[in-house]
Design a protein around this motif. Structure first.
Motif, mmCIF file in Angstrom:
data_model
loop_
_atom_site.group_PDB
_atom_site.id
_atom_site.type_symbol
_atom_site.label_atom_id
_atom_site.label_comp_id
_atom_site.label_asym_id
_atom_site.label_seq_id
_atom_site.Cartn_x
_atom_site.Cartn_y
_atom_site.Cartn_z
ATOM 1 N N ALA A 143 0.835 -1.204 0.000
ATOM 2 C CA ALA A 143 0.000 0.000 0.000
ATOM 3 C C ALA A 143 0.869 1.254 0.000
ATOM 4 N N ALA A 144 0.358 2.306 -0.611
ATOM 5 C CA ALA A 144 1.034 3.603 -0.650
ATOM 6 C C ALA A 144 -0.040 4.660 -0.909
ATOM 7 N N PRO A 145 0.208 5.918 -0.545
ATOM 8 C CA PRO A 145 -0.787 6.971 -0.794
ATOM 9 C C PRO A 145 -1.083 7.115 -2.287
ATOM 10 N N ALA A 146 -2.353 7.025 -2.645
ATOM 11 C CA ALA A 146 -2.738 7.179 -4.050
ATOM 12 C C ALA A 146 -2.455 8.603 -4.508
ATOM 13 N N GLY A 147 -2.054 8.733 -5.751
ATOM 14 C CA GLY A 147 -1.793 10.058 -6.281
ATOM 15 C C GLY A 147 -0.802 10.024 -7.426
ATOM 16 N N GLU A 148 -0.523 11.200 -7.990
ATOM 17 C CA GLU A 148 0.376 11.277 -9.132
ATOM 18 C C GLU A 148 1.787 10.834 -8.784
ATOM 19 N N SER A 149 2.222 11.076 -7.555
ATOM 20 C CA SER A 149 3.561 10.656 -7.154
ATOM 21 C C SER A 149 3.700 9.138 -7.234
ATOM 22 N N LEU A 150 2.668 8.431 -6.773
ATOM 23 C CA LEU A 150 2.698 6.972 -6.846
ATOM 24 C C LEU A 150 2.626 6.501 -8.293
ATOM 25 N N ALA A 151 1.813 7.163 -9.114
ATOM 26 C CA ALA A 151 1.735 6.809 -10.535
ATOM 27 C C ALA A 151 3.101 6.963 -11.188
ATOM 28 N N ARG A 152 3.789 8.048 -10.860
ATOM 29 C CA ARG A 152 5.122 8.278 -11.425
ATOM 30 C C ARG A 152 6.095 7.177 -10.994
ATOM 31 N N THR A 153 6.040 6.814 -9.711
ATOM 32 C CA THR A 153 6.923 5.757 -9.202
ATOM 33 C C THR A 153 6.618 4.422 -9.871
ATOM 34 N N ASN A 154 5.329 4.086 -9.980
ATOM 35 C CA ASN A 154 4.938 2.823 -10.617
ATOM 36 C C ASN A 154 5.377 2.774 -12.080
ATOM 37 N N LEU A 155 5.176 3.874 -12.787
ATOM 38 C CA LEU A 155 5.559 3.910 -14.190
ATOM 39 C C LEU A 155 7.073 3.802 -14.359
ATOM 40 N N GLN A 156 7.811 4.385 -13.442
ATOM 41 C CA GLN A 156 9.268 4.294 -13.510
ATOM 42 C C GLN A 156 9.741 2.851 -13.354
ATOM 43 N N VAL A 157 9.003 2.055 -12.577
ATOM 44 C CA VAL A 157 9.338 0.636 -12.442
ATOM 45 C C VAL A 157 9.206 -0.058 -13.807
ATOM 46 N N VAL A 158 8.139 0.255 -14.533
ATOM 47 C CA VAL A 158 7.920 -0.348 -15.848
ATOM 48 C C VAL A 158 9.010 0.074 -16.825
ATOM 49 N N LEU A 159 9.328 1.374 -16.830
ATOM 50 C CA LEU A 159 10.359 1.872 -17.744
ATOM 51 C C LEU A 159 11.729 1.290 -17.408
ATOM 52 N N ALA A 160 12.044 1.227 -16.130
ATOM 53 C CA ALA A 160 13.344 0.679 -15.720
ATOM 54 C C ALA A 160 13.467 -0.788 -16.085
ATOM 55 N N ASP A 161 12.361 -1.516 -16.018
ATOM 56 C CA ASP A 161 12.376 -2.929 -16.390
ATOM 57 C C ASP A 161 12.667 -3.103 -17.872
ATOM 58 N N ALA A 162 12.228 -2.139 -18.688
ATOM 59 C CA ALA A 162 12.442 -2.223 -20.140
ATOM 60 C C ALA A 162 13.830 -1.736 -20.546
ATOM 61 N N GLY A 163 14.445 -0.894 -19.720
ATOM 62 C CA GLY A 163 15.781 -0.390 -20.054
ATOM 63 C C GLY A 163 16.229 0.661 -19.064
ATOM 64 N N PRO A 164 17.487 0.649 -18.654
ATOM 65 C CA PRO A 164 17.956 1.553 -17.606
ATOM 66 C C PRO A 164 17.969 3.026 -17.982
ATOM 67 N N THR A 165 17.924 3.324 -19.278
ATOM 68 C CA THR A 165 17.997 4.733 -19.691
ATOM 69 C C THR A 165 16.642 5.314 -20.072
ATOM 70 N N LEU A 166 15.581 4.533 -19.966
ATOM 71 C CA LEU A 166 14.289 4.996 -20.475
ATOM 72 C C LEU A 166 13.660 6.099 -19.625
ATOM 73 N N VAL A 167 13.854 6.041 -18.300
ATOM 74 C CA VAL A 167 13.204 7.032 -17.436
ATOM 75 C C VAL A 167 13.626 8.448 -17.815
ATOM 76 N N PRO A 168 14.920 8.771 -17.905
ATOM 77 C CA PRO A 168 15.275 10.141 -18.294
ATOM 78 C C PRO A 168 14.941 10.476 -19.750
ATOM 79 N N ARG A 169 14.993 9.483 -20.625
ATOM 80 C CA ARG A 169 14.751 9.740 -22.053
ATOM 81 C C ARG A 169 13.286 9.992 -22.360
#
Length: 204
Positions: A158-184
Motif C-alpha cells: 500500500a502507498a498513498p494514491a496520487g500522481e507521485s505513486l503513478a510516477r513511481t509505478n511507471l518508472q518501475v515499468v520503464l526501468a524494467d524495459a531499459g535503464p535509460t528509459l526514465v530520463p529519455r
C-alpha cells in the motif's frame, strides 16, 4: 467510433482465444499442455485501461514507450494500481502474463506490422490486416486479464494514491524495459501520470 467497434470485436475474439483448445491453437509454451481456464476478461483493469487509453495524448505517449521496449499493458497497470493506492513491484511484471505477451501478443504484432508494410502495394491484404489487428487487441485483453488475476491473487504494498505513486509505478515499468528509459521519456511519462488521475476515471 472505430476504436469501440474494434473493442467489441475483440471482446468476442478474446473469449474464443481464452477458451480455445491447445490442440487447435498449436504448441504454444505454457498453454500447450492444458486448456486455458476461464478468466475474467471483463474486469476493472480492462475498463480502466480502455478509459485511460482513450484520453488525449495517452495513445501516442504509450506507443512511443512501446517502440522503446515498454509494455503498454504494464504502463496501464501501473496507473491502475496508483489509483488504488498500491505500489507496483518488479515481480508483478513477470509470470503468465509475460509469457502470454512473448508467445502470442508480440508475434501477432510483428505479423501485423509486416502486413501493414505490404498492404500499400497489395490492397487485397487490408481485410487480413484488420483481422490481425482485432486478434492482437483480443490477445491484449487476455493479457490484461492475466495481469488482473495476478494482482488480485497476491499481496500489493500500500502507498498513498496520487500522481507521485503513478510516477513511481511507471518508472518501475520503464526501468524494467531499459535503464535509460526514465530520463529519455520523462515527457511521455508525465502525460500518463496526469491522464491517470482524470476526474472521469475510476479504478473499480
Amino acid at each position: 467510433l472505430r476504436f469501440w467497434i474494434w473493442i467489441m470485436a475483440a471482446n468476442s475474439t478474446a473469449t474464443k482465444l481464452a477458451n480455445a483448445s491447445p490442440a487447435c491453437a498449436g504448441p504454444v509454451g505454457i498453454w500447450s499442455s492444458r486448456r486455458i481456464p476461464l478468466m475474467p476478461l471483463d474486469n476493472p483493469l480492462w475498463h480502466y485501461a480502455l478509459k485511460l487509453y482513450a484520453k488525449p495524448g495517452v495513445e501516442q505517449a504509450a506507443l512511443e514507450l512501446q517502440n522503446a521496449g515498454c509494455s503498454i499493458n504494464r504502463l496501464l497497470l501501473a496507473c491502475f494500481l496508483a489509483r488504488r493506492g498500491e505500489r507496483l513491484t518488479p515481480d508483478m511484471l513477470s509470470g503468465e502474463a509475460l509469457e502470454w505477451q512473448r508467445e502470442l501478443t508480440h508475434p501477432l504484432r510483428v505479423l501485423r506490422y509486416r502486413i501493414r508494410n505490404r498492404k500499400s502495394e497489395r490492397p487485397e491484404l487490408d481485410a487480413f490486416y484488420r483481422r490481425l489487428r482485432e486478434a492482437e487487441l483480443a490477445a491484449e485483453q487476455v493479457e490484461l486479464s492475466l495481469l488482473w488475476e495476478s494482482i488480485e491473487s497476491g499481496e500489493r504494498p500500500a502507498a498513498p494514491a496520487g500522481e507521485s505513486l503513478a510516477r513511481t509505478n511507471l518508472q518501475v515499468v520503464l526501468a524494467d524495459a531499459g535503464p535509460t528509459l526514465v530520463p529519455r521519456f520523462s515527457a511521455q511519462l508525465e502525460i500518463l501520470v496526469h491522464a491517470a488521475f482524470g476526474s472521469d476515471l475510476a479504478s473499480d
